[in-house]
Motif scaffolding. Sequence first.
Motif, mmCIF file in Angstrom:
data_model
loop_
_atom_site.group_PDB
_atom_site.id
_atom_site.type_symbol
_atom_site.label_atom_id
_atom_site.label_comp_id
_atom_site.label_asym_id
_atom_site.label_seq_id
_atom_site.Cartn_x
_atom_site.Cartn_y
_atom_site.Cartn_z
ATOM 1 N N ALA A 13 26.908 -12.468 -8.303
ATOM 2 C CA ALA A 13 26.673 -12.351 -6.858
ATOM 3 C C ALA A 13 27.136 -10.997 -6.342
ATOM 4 O O ALA A 13 26.476 -10.376 -5.509
ATOM 5 C CB ALA A 13 27.403 -13.478 -6.125
ATOM 6 N N LEU A 16 25.044 -7.969 -8.809
ATOM 7 C CA LEU A 16 23.584 -7.971 -8.807
ATOM 8 C C LEU A 16 22.991 -8.488 -7.501
ATOM 9 O O LEU A 16 21.789 -8.496 -7.332
ATOM 10 C CB LEU A 16 23.059 -8.839 -9.965
ATOM 11 N N GLY A 17 23.854 -8.959 -6.615
ATOM 12 C CA GLY A 17 23.350 -9.545 -5.366
ATOM 13 C C GLY A 17 22.544 -10.802 -5.642
ATOM 14 O O GLY A 17 21.561 -11.089 -4.955
ATOM 15 N N ASP A 18 22.944 -11.556 -6.675
ATOM 16 C CA ASP A 18 22.195 -12.735 -7.106
ATOM 17 C C ASP A 18 22.508 -13.926 -6.191
ATOM 18 O O ASP A 18 23.608 -14.481 -6.225
ATOM 19 C CB ASP A 18 22.590 -13.046 -8.558
ATOM 20 N N LYS A 19 21.505 -14.310 -5.402
ATOM 21 C CA LYS A 19 21.721 -15.402 -4.441
ATOM 22 C C LYS A 19 21.853 -16.757 -5.140
ATOM 23 O O LYS A 19 22.530 -17.639 -4.647
ATOM 24 C CB LYS A 19 20.566 -15.463 -3.432
ATOM 25 N N ARG A 20 21.198 -16.878 -6.291
ATOM 26 C CA ARG A 20 21.289 -18.171 -6.998
ATOM 27 C C ARG A 20 22.718 -18.402 -7.508
ATOM 28 O O ARG A 20 23.236 -19.514 -7.469
ATOM 29 C CB ARG A 20 20.304 -18.215 -8.159
ATOM 30 N N PHE A 22 25.369 -17.190 -6.139
ATOM 31 C CA PHE A 22 26.175 -17.501 -4.951
ATOM 32 C C PHE A 22 25.916 -18.950 -4.512
ATOM 33 O O PHE A 22 26.824 -19.632 -4.043
ATOM 34 C CB PHE A 22 25.835 -16.524 -3.826
ATOM 35 N N GLY A 23 24.665 -19.392 -4.695
ATOM 36 C CA GLY A 23 24.318 -20.777 -4.381
ATOM 37 C C GLY A 23 25.137 -21.752 -5.218
ATOM 38 O O GLY A 23 25.566 -22.791 -4.723
ATOM 39 N N TRP A 60 29.383 -13.886 1.419
ATOM 40 C CA TRP A 60 28.291 -13.201 0.707
ATOM 41 C C TRP A 60 28.332 -11.692 0.998
ATOM 42 O O TRP A 60 28.178 -10.876 0.109
ATOM 43 C CB TRP A 60 26.956 -13.814 1.149
ATOM 44 N N VAL B 25 23.335 -26.207 1.566
ATOM 45 C CA VAL B 25 23.360 -25.035 0.672
ATOM 46 C C VAL B 25 22.045 -24.268 0.792
ATOM 47 O O VAL B 25 22.045 -23.033 0.906
ATOM 48 C CB VAL B 25 23.625 -25.490 -0.788
ATOM 49 N N LEU B 29 21.577 -20.505 2.069
ATOM 50 C CA LEU B 29 20.987 -19.489 1.185
ATOM 51 C C LEU B 29 19.861 -18.745 1.896
ATOM 52 O O LEU B 29 19.696 -17.536 1.727
ATOM 53 C CB LEU B 29 20.442 -20.145 -0.087
ATOM 54 N N LEU B 32 21.205 -16.053 4.185
ATOM 55 C CA LEU B 32 21.946 -14.911 3.643
ATOM 56 C C LEU B 32 21.126 -13.640 3.840
ATOM 57 O O LEU B 32 19.944 -13.613 3.491
ATOM 58 C CB LEU B 32 22.226 -15.108 2.143
ATOM 59 N N PRO B 33 21.752 -12.596 4.387
ATOM 60 C CA PRO B 33 20.974 -11.376 4.608
ATOM 61 C C PRO B 33 20.624 -10.680 3.296
ATOM 62 O O PRO B 33 21.398 -10.745 2.340
ATOM 63 C CB PRO B 33 21.919 -10.512 5.455
ATOM 64 N N ARG B 35 20.013 -7.540 0.796
ATOM 65 C CA ARG B 35 20.701 -6.243 0.678
ATOM 66 C C ARG B 35 19.717 -5.099 0.476
ATOM 67 O O ARG B 35 20.103 -3.999 0.145
ATOM 68 C CB ARG B 35 21.681 -6.300 -0.492
ATOM 69 N N ARG B 112 21.654 -1.685 -10.436
ATOM 70 C CA ARG B 112 21.744 -3.106 -10.052
ATOM 71 C C ARG B 112 20.360 -3.690 -9.879
ATOM 72 O O ARG B 112 20.074 -4.788 -10.316
ATOM 73 C CB ARG B 112 22.509 -3.256 -8.730
ATOM 74 N N SER B 113 19.471 -2.928 -9.221
ATOM 75 C CA SER B 113 18.131 -3.457 -8.984
ATOM 76 C C SER B 113 17.371 -3.560 -10.307
ATOM 77 O O SER B 113 16.570 -4.470 -10.504
ATOM 78 C CB SER B 113 17.373 -2.595 -7.985
ATOM 79 N N LEU B 115 18.769 -4.247 -13.227
ATOM 80 C CA LEU B 115 19.323 -5.422 -13.910
ATOM 81 C C LEU B 115 18.770 -6.709 -13.310
ATOM 82 O O LEU B 115 18.556 -7.687 -14.002
ATOM 83 C CB LEU B 115 20.853 -5.426 -13.794
ATOM 84 N N ARG B 116 18.537 -6.664 -11.992
ATOM 85 C CA ARG B 116 18.043 -7.845 -11.297
ATOM 86 C C ARG B 116 16.662 -8.245 -11.813
ATOM 87 O O ARG B 116 16.255 -9.364 -11.737
ATOM 88 C CB ARG B 116 17.975 -7.539 -9.796
#
Lengths: 186, 121
Positions: A13, A16-20, A22-23, A60, B25, B29, B32-33, B35, B112-113, B115-116
Amino acid sequence: MSRPDELLWISQAALLGDKRAFGRLMQRYHQRVRRYFLMMTNGDRALSDDLAQIAFIRAWQGIAGFKMLSSFSTWLYRIAYTTWCNHVASAKCHLSLDDVSVSNVVGAMCDEPPPDDDRDFHLRRAVAELDGAERNCITLYYLEELSIRDIEKITGYKQGTIKSHLSRGREHLRAVLKKYNTDENQ
Amino acid sequence: MRTNDNELKKSLADLYRVEKDDAFVERTLQRLPSRGARRLWLILGNIAIWGIVLLLAVRYFHVIVQSLADVFAKLSLKQMPDCNSLAVPVICAVVLFVAFLNSMELLEDYYRSMLRRLPDD
């Protein structure tokens, strides 16, 4: 200390800013955070869910800055606590925290007068009569079962202050419970 | 004492019971803003900072070179350079350092992007 799977979700989270991921953290902690707000708002489910949502959004936004100096749950409770303080500060324009809490409960209860033997009603009312700091300490210690050390980290109160808040709050709530236990036994 | 504590815990837990709620949840989710906006600002900020660095470097090229030459000349003679000749290199170093930090942040964001985009499982 945070668990290994939790560390993985936190890293995903944060980096990588991974929302899943964080979920998954939310799945684990949402009940506890919502319960904290539920007691702080004296049973106002809509408001407590709104505040819990704000706390998770703030978590978050700030998770990249989480340095793992404390457990994730302590960090999350700290955010929940500051979210509550901000909420109280904005409500304070009109009323004090205790006025808000007591008036919420009393207001909600005025519609239908409670029976004298309604233990939950009187316990809820006793919780509403605690001042903000006492209610915070009682919630974190008894409901969330955190240690005094963790409560110190979350609220910033000294350990002695926390103990005295707990003592006063406990006496107040115990008096209510004792009254109803005695009534039940008679 | 302990029994009373446990009783109090139980009473409060019963009173403020919260059930597991997947909808909560999901709702959170969705709120959530993203990024993504941050990355755009980083790119624009990076272009702006490097643009300013280049403009200043071109405009004051001779001043910078002259100042550096003065500083190195003094240092080679084991003398302390004076404040006037030190000022330009120090300002240049600060500006370059800020631009460097900004680029690092952009690079980090870029990786990061990348890797995503990797498959999760």
